[in-house]
Design a protein around this motif. Structure first.
Motif, short mmCIF file in Angstrom:
data_model
loop_
_atom_site.label_atom_id
_atom_site.label_comp_id
_atom_site.label_asym_id
_atom_site.label_seq_id
_atom_site.Cartn_x
_atom_site.Cartn_y
_atom_site.Cartn_z
N ALA A 125 -5.33 -8.17 10.89
CA ALA A 125 -6.15 -8.04 9.93
C ALA A 125 -5.70 -8.85 8.67
N THR A 126 -4.36 -8.51 8.44
CA THR A 126 -3.97 -8.97 7.24
C THR A 126 -3.94 -10.46 6.79
N TRP A 127 -3.50 -11.17 8.19
CA TRP A 127 -3.44 -12.84 8.05
C TRP A 127 -5.00 -13.26 7.80
N VAL A 128 -5.72 -12.71 8.65
CA VAL A 128 -7.19 -13.07 8.45
C VAL A 128 -7.94 -12.83 6.99
N SER A 129 -7.44 -11.52 6.47
CA SER A 129 -7.94 -11.32 5.18
C SER A 129 -7.38 -12.21 3.98
N GLU A 130 -6.11 -12.40 4.23
CA GLU A 130 -5.51 -13.42 3.46
C GLU A 130 -5.91 -14.82 3.35
N THR A 131 -6.35 -15.29 4.68
CA THR A 131 -7.01 -16.33 4.78
C THR A 131 -8.15 -16.68 4.05
N ILE A 132 -8.85 -15.55 4.10
CA ILE A 132 -10.24 -15.57 3.50
C ILE A 132 -10.06 -15.78 2.19
N ALA A 133 -9.08 -14.62 1.52
CA ALA A 133 -8.83 -15.04 0.07
C ALA A 133 -8.44 -16.37 -0.50
N GLY A 134 -7.52 -16.93 0.39
CA GLY A 134 -7.11 -18.27 0.10
C GLY A 134 -8.16 -19.39 0.07
N LEU A 135 -9.12 -19.00 0.91
CA LEU A 135 -10.20 -20.12 1.02
C LEU A 135 -11.14 -19.90 -0.38
N GLY A 136 -10.90 -18.86 -1.32
CA GLY A 136 -11.48 -18.70 -2.50
C GLY A 136 -12.79 -18.24 -2.47
N VAL A 137 -13.12 -16.96 -1.23
CA VAL A 137 -14.20 -16.34 -1.51
C VAL A 137 -13.99 -14.91 -1.20
N PRO A 138 -14.79 -14.24 -1.78
CA PRO A 138 -14.66 -12.75 -1.86
C PRO A 138 -14.67 -12.10 -0.45
N ARG A 139 -16.00 -12.51 0.49
CA ARG A 139 -16.04 -12.06 1.55
C ARG A 139 -16.69 -13.18 2.52
N ALA A 140 -16.54 -12.61 3.77
CA ALA A 140 -16.96 -13.73 4.87
C ALA A 140 -17.80 -12.69 5.78
N HIS A 141 -18.60 -13.78 6.36
CA HIS A 141 -19.00 -13.12 7.74
C HIS A 141 -18.04 -13.58 8.82
N LEU A 142 -17.57 -12.78 9.74
CA LEU A 142 -16.67 -13.25 10.87
C LEU A 142 -17.63 -13.16 12.02
N LEU A 143 -17.33 -14.40 12.96
CA LEU A 143 -17.93 -14.84 13.93
C LEU A 143 -16.93 -15.09 15.17
N GLY A 144 -16.72 -14.18 15.87
CA GLY A 144 -15.45 -14.58 17.05
C GLY A 144 -15.87 -14.33 18.52
N VAL A 145 -15.21 -15.25 19.10
CA VAL A 145 -15.51 -14.95 20.53
C VAL A 145 -14.16 -14.54 21.35
N SER A 146 -14.36 -13.66 22.49
CA SER A 146 -13.37 -13.23 23.10
C SER A 146 -12.40 -12.38 22.34
N ILE A 147 -11.00 -12.94 22.47
CA ILE A 147 -9.96 -12.23 21.36
C ILE A 147 -10.53 -12.65 19.75
N GLY A 148 -10.91 -13.79 19.69
CA GLY A 148 -11.35 -14.00 18.22
C GLY A 148 -12.38 -12.76 17.81
N ALA A 149 -13.20 -12.36 18.81
CA ALA A 149 -14.14 -11.24 18.29
C ALA A 149 -13.21 -9.75 18.23
N ASN A 150 -12.19 -9.70 18.72
CA ASN A 150 -11.25 -8.48 18.68
C ASN A 150 -10.67 -8.49 17.52
N LEU A 151 -10.04 -9.76 16.90
CA LEU A 151 -9.69 -10.04 15.56
C LEU A 151 -10.70 -9.75 14.66
N ALA A 152 -11.99 -10.18 14.92
CA ALA A 152 -12.88 -9.60 13.75
C ALA A 152 -13.03 -8.26 13.71
N VAL A 153 -12.93 -7.45 14.71
CA VAL A 153 -13.16 -5.88 14.77
C VAL A 153 -11.94 -5.31 13.96
#
Length: 306
Positions: free
Chosen positions: A122-150
């Motif tokens: 969750a930390t690398w995902v959240s740091e990526t979102i912050a690094g993209l310059g957006v406060p929040r994002a909709h996460l859409l994941g498939v398979s293990i990517g969906a696990n990352l979203a959870v």
């Protein structure tokens, strides 16, 4: 584009630390060629980013103009941005889309530190979102990517506007024996290509898979040429699921070999307010089978969520 325009500090050869790596130079070049071929199938990105995180640099691609709350795509195991080829046209027609290559998976991102648990993910995902310059994002994941979203919704909810889960693996139900066979098979470097392609076809609902298909070639190269360093996370407890407070859309594939879809859907309904659906004719390759339906359902689900 040249390889160094895509890849961020790839680790080549077995490292001292527990991070993902390409086995040798030939393996990296083989994967890089497959990656370039896969990227050539996509719409041209409107922007590229290299986002530093605590676990390595993350390669991200923007499709569509910037603005609003974007959707961030999280790929499945041994997959990366090219897996979204069929989904990008429908999604970017309605949303700003960022696709990221996951840390520790074969792709253009680089891993520099071991991932241990769901908080790390969750930390690398959240740091990526912050690094993209957006406060929040909709996460859409498939398979293990969906696990990352959870995991991100559980541990770093402040950066999450919503999560959409496409047949999430090892999240709401135990892995099936069929999926365990596929996983074990993918870990055998010397597996004959014909057998490897048969396993990939099995998980994709019987669709033919071979090196003539760019995505199939890329995933097969990732299985053969890259050693991932992903932790096998325990499934969330009922208490953890009941504590998720972000909007959730969970879509399960009725023909998935990953798990029992009915059991997984029942568990997902523990999340307060979750919209849970089973699409009976879908396989685990649901994103490629139903791109238009997914784009429409995602737009409907996220309407009004800022």
């Amino acid at each position: 584009m040249a390889e160094d325009e895509f890849f961020l500090d790839p680790t080549i050869g077995r490292p001292a630390d527990k991070v993902g790596y390409f086995t040798d130079q030939a393996s990296f070049h083989r994967f890089a060629a497959a990656y370039r071929a896969g990227m050539a199938e996509l719409p041209k990105p409107d922007a590229m980013a290299a986002v530093p995180t605590s676990f390595g640099q993350v390669r991200a691609y923007r499709f569509g103009p910037s603005g609003g709350t974007p959707v961030v795509l999280l790929s499945g195991r041994q997959a990366s941005t090219p897996m979204w080829a069929t989904n990008l046209p429908g999604l970017r027609a309605r949303h700003t889309v960022w696709s990221v290559d996951s840390v520790g998976e074969p792709g253009a991102s680089g891993q520099t530190r071991e991932l241990i648990d769901g908080l790390d993910q969750a930390t690398w995902v959240s740091e990526t979102i912050a690094g993209l310059g957006v406060p929040r994002a909709h996460l859409l994941g498939v398979s293990i990517g969906a696990n990352l979203a959870v995991q991100t919704a559980m541990h770093r909810p402040d950066c999450v506007a919503s999560i959409t889960l496409l047949d999430p693996a090892n999240t709401f139900a135990r892995l099936s024996w069929k999926m365990i066979i596929v996983s074990l098979g993918s870990a055998i470097p010397a597996m004959p290509p014909r057998l490897r392609n048969r396993l990939l076809s099995w998980i994709s609902g019987g669709a033919p898979v071979d090196d003539s298909v760019p995505e199939g070639r890329l995933v097969a190269s990732g299985m053969r040429d890259y050693r991932d360093a992903q932790p096998l996370l325990p499934r969330p407890t009922e208490e953890e699921l009941r504590a998720i407070a972000v909007p959730v859309l969970a879509v399960f594939a009725g023909r998935s070999i990953v798990h029992d879809a009915t059991e997984a859907a029942d568990t997902a309904r523990l999340i307060p307010g979750a919209q849970v659906e089973v699409w009976p004719d879908a396989s685990h390759a649901i994103n490629g089978e139903y791109p238009d339906r997914i784009a429409e359902r995602f737009a409907e689900f996220t309407a009004g969520i800022g």
